[in-house]
Write a protein that holds these residues in place. Structure first.
Motif, mmCIF file in Angstrom:
data_model
loop_
_atom_site.group_PDB
_atom_site.id
_atom_site.type_symbol
_atom_site.label_atom_id
_atom_site.label_comp_id
_atom_site.label_asym_id
_atom_site.label_seq_id
_atom_site.Cartn_x
_atom_site.Cartn_y
_atom_site.Cartn_z
ATOM 1 N N PRO A 193 7.496 48.192 17.700
ATOM 2 C CA PRO A 193 6.064 48.370 17.978
ATOM 3 C C PRO A 193 5.461 49.505 17.161
ATOM 4 O O PRO A 193 6.172 50.409 16.700
ATOM 5 N N SER A 221 7.255 42.848 21.558
ATOM 6 C CA SER A 221 6.138 43.793 21.597
ATOM 7 C C SER A 221 5.798 44.307 20.202
ATOM 8 O O SER A 221 4.672 44.731 19.948
ATOM 9 N N GLN A 270 3.438 41.706 19.058
ATOM 10 C CA GLN A 270 2.215 41.798 19.854
ATOM 11 C C GLN A 270 1.361 42.994 19.459
ATOM 12 O O GLN A 270 0.134 42.952 19.566
ATOM 13 N N SER A 271 1.990 44.052 18.983
ATOM 14 C CA SER A 271 1.244 45.261 18.637
ATOM 15 C C SER A 271 0.350 45.080 17.418
ATOM 16 O O SER A 271 -0.508 45.926 17.148
ATOM 17 N N GLU A 314 -4.549 42.903 20.840
ATOM 18 C CA GLU A 314 -4.044 44.265 21.007
ATOM 19 C C GLU A 314 -4.781 45.243 20.100
ATOM 20 O O GLU A 314 -5.131 46.355 20.510
#
Length: 232
Positions: A21, A107, A110-111, A116
């Protein structure tokens, strides 16, 4: 790197885990920068731009040492390609397993998703604007249009992103990389990989298209001169 070595300019290449991340990599980058003395000229590529922004926001003592920061093809507003992988049930599961095997988790993907990043930019708007006002900053943005023949290793992803948000470099669209509506350079016929990969290793794909003739040394030298002389 060859250019810096040729002129005996000290440099440090900080390699991070791409699957980690943004916040985790930012902490790692900060730990490496703490070991470097004196002023800093930072060149960040892709997700590295998001990670160094995180460092600048949380560590003003680092920001005060930065004489220049060049961002190359960084998805500040998120990547629709990342959205594709994290939104689908099957692809999300597969990517999750891949990230797990690489020592990270989903994640990391996703970051850099658009949701996000939109949330991040909204929550940190004041800090971001202060960083942009305080730091000598240059954005290097590229895109690649369709041509006859094989113009990029990223043709498929380029087409996917183009159909959703427009021109892009095969991974990041122009609007996502355009962090601030000033102090930027936009170049055509350059994809997301050619700026950092060794051209010689890609010769077997070359078919005469100008997209493959990108000179990384000249490009690197020009960016350094521009950021230090502020001719933008």
């Amino acid at each position: 790197m060859e250019l810096l070595e040729e002129h005996k300019i000290p440099f440090k290449r900080i390699i991070v885990e791409s699957e980690a991340p943004v916040k985790e990599n930012a902490r790692f980058i900060k730990s490496k920068l703490d070991k470097i003395k004196g002023p800093l000229l930072i060149i960040s590529h892709s997700k590295g731009g998001l990670e160094f922004l995180e460092v600048l926001i949380n560590h003003p003592e680092v920001k005060d040492r930065v004489v220049g920061w060049v961002t190359m093809q960084s998805p500040f507003r998120g990547s629709v390609l990342a959205d594709y992988f994290i939104d689908g049930t099957v692809t999300k599961t597969l990517i999750g397993w891949a990230f797990y095997l690489l020592g990270g988790d989903i994640s990391g993907m996703q970051s850099v998703g658009t949701a996000e990043r939109k949330k991040y930019m909204s929550e940190h708007r004041e800090e971001v604007m202060k960083v942009l006002g305080d730091v000598n900053f240059l954005q290097f943005i590229t895109f690649i249009d369709a041509q006859d023949g094989r113009e990029s290793l990223l043709e498929s992803s380029r087409n996917y992103i183009y159909n959703r948000v427009g021109r892009n470099d095969g991974m990041v669209d122009i609007q996502s990389a355009l962090f601030k509506d000033e102090q930027y350079i936009i170049v055509n016929d350059v994809d997301h990989l050619i700026t950092v990969l060794d051209q010689e290793r890609l010769d077997f794909y070359k078919d005469g298209n100008k997209s493959w003739d990108f000179d990384r040394i000249k490009h690197f030298r020009a960016l350094i001169q521009l950021i230090l002389e502020k001719k933008i």
